[in-house]
Motif scaffolding. Structure first.
Motif, PDB file in Angstrom:
ATOM      1  N   UNK A 177     -36.230 -39.081 -17.803  1.00  0.00           N
ATOM      2  CA  UNK A 177     -35.259 -38.068 -18.526  1.00  0.00           C
ATOM      3  C   UNK A 177     -34.756 -37.349 -17.255  1.00  0.00           C
ATOM      4  N   UNK A 178     -33.487 -37.169 -17.155  1.00  0.00           N
ATOM      5  CA  UNK A 178     -32.637 -36.427 -16.520  1.00  0.00           C
ATOM      6  C   UNK A 178     -32.896 -34.865 -16.632  1.00  0.00           C
ATOM      7  N   UNK A 179     -33.787 -34.169 -16.053  1.00  0.00           N
ATOM      8  CA  UNK A 179     -34.016 -32.764 -16.293  1.00  0.00           C
ATOM      9  C   UNK A 179     -33.323 -32.033 -15.353  1.00  0.00           C
ATOM     10  N   UNK A 180     -32.289 -32.325 -14.445  1.00  0.00           N
ATOM     11  CA  UNK A 180     -31.665 -31.478 -13.684  1.00  0.00           C
ATOM     12  C   UNK A 180     -30.193 -31.008 -14.141  1.00  0.00           C
ATOM     13  N   UNK A 181     -29.840 -31.644 -15.319  1.00  0.00           N
ATOM     14  CA  UNK A 181     -28.496 -31.023 -15.683  1.00  0.00           C
ATOM     15  C   UNK A 181     -28.300 -31.498 -17.333  1.00  0.00           C
ATOM     16  N   UNK A 182     -27.808 -30.932 -17.984  1.00  0.00           N
ATOM     17  CA  UNK A 182     -27.458 -31.277 -19.245  1.00  0.00           C
ATOM     18  C   UNK A 182     -28.629 -30.873 -20.324  1.00  0.00           C
ATOM     19  N   UNK A 183     -28.535 -31.313 -21.614  1.00  0.00           N
ATOM     20  CA  UNK A 183     -29.515 -30.984 -22.466  1.00  0.00           C
ATOM     21  C   UNK A 183     -30.875 -30.979 -22.177  1.00  0.00           C
ATOM     22  N   UNK A 184     -31.140 -31.912 -21.360  1.00  0.00           N
ATOM     23  CA  UNK A 184     -33.007 -32.092 -21.060  1.00  0.00           C
ATOM     24  C   UNK A 184     -33.038 -31.326 -19.811  1.00  0.00           C
ATOM     25  N   UNK A 185     -32.243 -30.429 -19.557  1.00  0.00           N
ATOM     26  CA  UNK A 185     -32.817 -29.372 -18.540  1.00  0.00           C
ATOM     27  C   UNK A 185     -33.847 -28.547 -19.044  1.00  0.00           C
ATOM     28  N   UNK A 186     -33.895 -28.440 -20.506  1.00  0.00           N
ATOM     29  CA  UNK A 186     -34.746 -27.427 -21.325  1.00  0.00           C
ATOM     30  C   UNK A 186     -35.977 -28.436 -21.442  1.00  0.00           C
ATOM     31  N   UNK A 187     -36.923 -27.852 -20.962  1.00  0.00           N
ATOM     32  CA  UNK A 187     -38.319 -28.712 -20.942  1.00  0.00           C
ATOM     33  C   UNK A 187     -38.750 -29.061 -22.440  1.00  0.00           C
ATOM     34  N   UNK A 188     -38.386 -27.971 -23.315  1.00  0.00           N
ATOM     35  CA  UNK A 188     -38.804 -28.042 -24.700  1.00  0.00           C
ATOM     36  C   UNK A 188     -37.939 -29.214 -25.340  1.00  0.00           C
ATOM     37  N   UNK A 189     -36.778 -29.628 -25.161  1.00  0.00           N
ATOM     38  CA  UNK A 189     -36.059 -30.670 -25.682  1.00  0.00           C
ATOM     39  C   UNK A 189     -36.614 -31.946 -24.850  1.00  0.00           C
ATOM     40  N   UNK A 190     -37.148 -31.877 -23.524  1.00  0.00           N
ATOM     41  CA  UNK A 190     -37.566 -33.279 -23.323  1.00  0.00           C
ATOM     42  C   UNK A 190     -39.093 -33.571 -23.645  1.00  0.00           C
TER      43      UNK A 190
END
Length: 579
Positions: free
Chosen positions: A313-326
């Motif tokens: 998961x790319x959690x640094x930018x975009x929609x997956x920066x939100x841990x709830x979405x990840x």
């Protein structure tokens, strides 16, 4: 491998209190859990007495190694194979990853003090390099100097820093003959991983010797085989190692091993035509989607590889920066269905991997996946709470994409072009995420560009990534989950952390695991760190990768090794059978 360092904002993380409470529940649920039914190895085992003397084993590799330096950034699986035949391996591993001192090189290797941590190696007095020099303290000290990161000249020349060597304070002769004493400045639990492969002092005498000097040759070797000429000499597509006349251990059964370059797409046909005797069919199976089958005079051996496929998961930018979405994405994935689709046709146990740091056949493994909800229902609840709606009443038709205001919840999945396995998994993921209102588009890119261009540029939300397992956890894995550091300009340096996420707690637990010289403490801390990693959702382990090896049916003591260290001196052809 280079990863991008230009993320602009740090991700939010779940509160420490919530994590702590969840960890306690997961630890309770996991207590006493054993390893899943993975297949640790699959070998053509035979006693040495049943192996004929002589012959050349033709072993297919994707490409000849561009270096014989196992620590170089361009080292390949072919580099590892050649080095195992040519250079000292101080500790060998069995199929479960248990380490044992190799008596051919060290008669003992023991930690004699915990504070400061001190290890004494007693070298086999018969062990000599091919130039006649005995293995000794100069070889250990040279490798420490080259890999510790203390000398910037080695880094400037392209020598990689290897974890653990920077924890060493000194390398000196021991109190008795043939002893080497290593004192650590910082405790390092996986110390058995160090000095393997061991290079001769001449190979580490200068940055150039350790980099350019190891591209096609070795200053000296000390294995059951010795390098016959330079790698790829004269434009040949083989690297040949011959029986070492100075070898002091069990005499190699084979006269030689010819590592031969064969493209993955040609591997099966080369084996069927008996042009090669051993070939890894894993990549060919991935690309074609076909299950390798034995042909006349051949067999296919199958095991769980020391590595795994993950959904990064790319959690640094975009929609997956939100841990709830990840976490919602992770919960929405039916990992069992993915494992079934890939592993069942290969006649391997279809068991999802439940750990980021330990494989199912490694000591200390526990399934920590209970740290996530792992259901479409839970995924929907997380998305609802995060403001992603399926419509006014939450009862939109299947396939409807959730929205937050006017923003749709659509993600991009990066895969390798030409991989039938990736394509099949992408299709499953598209359906599974679609059931909870997450739109997924697949972007297939050339395999050669996958990491170096697309992942490095951050041009993905999700990516199917294969990772090798750490043979000595968690020596090689801290960097994959280390919390990104903030640069002076406000950007983040993520190093090898693809997700650009992390927490101080994960860093602390991994550091404590690396420093825990008590094995039970190291295992406990490793699994506690893994539970936190599951909850932070930087990636989702899917399954241990399959290892598929085709061999001629007269080949012995070769196969799908898993974690086990190959014993090259025992390899050969069955007595009484032609070769």
């Amino acid at each position: 491998m280079v990863y991008r360092k230009d993320f602009l904002r740090a991700p939010r993380e779940t509160s420490a209190a919530v994590l702590a409470a969840a960890v306690a529940l997961v630890l309770a649920a996991c207590s006493g859990s054993g390893a899943p039914a993975v297949r640790a190895d699959d070998m053509s085992h035979a006693a040495r007495s049943a192996v004929a003397q002589g012959g050349t084993l033709h072993w297919a590799v994707d490409a000849l190694p561009t270096t014989l330096n196992a620590f170089a950034t361009d080292a390949s699986p072919a580099t590892t194979l050649a080095d195992q035949a040519l250079l000292p391996t101080l500790f060998t591993l069995d199929a479960s990853g248990k380490a044992t001192a190799d008596q051919d090189y060290v008669t003992s290797a023991e930690q004699v003090s915990a504070s400061p941590q001190t290890v004494v190696y007693t070298l086999n007095p018969k062990a000599v390099w091919s130039d006649g020099k005995p293995l000794g303290v100069a070889d250990f000290a040279g490798q420490w100097h080259a890999l510790s990161g203390a000398d910037p000249a080695f880094a400037a020349a392209g020598a990689a820093h290897a974890d653990g060597y920077d924890s060493i304070a000194s390398v000196a002769a021991g109190a008795k003959p043939h002893q080497v004493k290593v004192v650590f400045a910082h405790s390092y639990a996986p110390w058995r991983s160090l000095f393997t492969p061991l290079y001769p002092a001449a190979a580490t005498a200068s940055p150039q010797a350790f980099t350019d000097g190891l591209k096609t040759a070795l200053a000296a070797d000390a294995g059951p085989f010795t390098l016959k000429g330079a790698a790829g000499q004269g434009g040949q597509n083989t690297l040949t190692v011959a029986r070492n006349p100075r070898w002091w251990g069990d005499r190699a059964k084979l006269d030689a091993i010819a590592f031969t370059a064969v493209a993955p797409e040609d591997a099966a046909s080369a084996l069927a035509a008996h042009h090669v005797d051993v070939v890894d069919l894993s990549r060919a199976a991935d690309d074609s989607g076909n299950t390798p089958e034995a042909t006349a005079g051949t067999e296919v051996l199958r095991a769980s590889a020391p590595g795994y496929l993950a959904l990064a998961f790319n959690g640094g930018t975009g929609l997956l920066a939100d841990p709830q979405v990840r976490r919602a994405v992770a919960d929405a994935v039916d990992r069992q269905a993915v494992a079934d689709a890939v592993l069942k046709p290969l006649d391997l146990p279809a068991v999802p991997l439940g750990n980021h740091l330990l494989m199912g056949d490694q000591q200390g493994y526990q399934d920590d996946a209970a740290a996530l909800g792992a259901s479409a229902t839970n995924a929907a609840k997380l998305l609802d709470a995060a403001g992603w709606r399926l419509g006014a009443h939450g009862d939109a038709a299947p396939g409807t994409t959730r929205v937050n205001g006017t923003k749709p919840l659509r993600l991009t999945l990066l895969t390798r072009a030409g991989s039938a396995r990736d394509a099949a998994i992408a299709k499953l993921l598209t359906t599974q995420l679609g059931q909870v209102g997450i739109g997924l588009a697949t972007k297939a890119v050339p395999a050669a560009d996958f990491f170096t261009k697309d992942v490095a540029a951050g041009d993905f939300d999700l990516a199917l990534v294969s990772w090798p397992a750490s043979l000595f956890p968690v020596a090689d894995e801290r960097a994959l989950f280390a919390k990104p550091q903030v640069n002076g300009d406000g950007s983040l340096s993520v190093g090898q952390n693809l997700s650009a996420t992390g927490t101080d707690e994960i860093d602390r637990l991994l550091s404590q695991a690396v420093a825990a010289t008590n094995p039970s403490d190291a295992i406990r801390l490793t699994n506690e760190a893994d539970i936190r990693i599951w909850q932070a959702a930087p990636s989702l382990p899917l399954f241990q990768s399959p290892e598929l090896v085709g061999i001629r049916d007269n080949v012995r003591n070769v196969g799908a090794f898993g974690f086990a260290t190959p014993r090259f001196q025992d390899m050969g052809f069955a007595s009484g059978k032609g070769h």
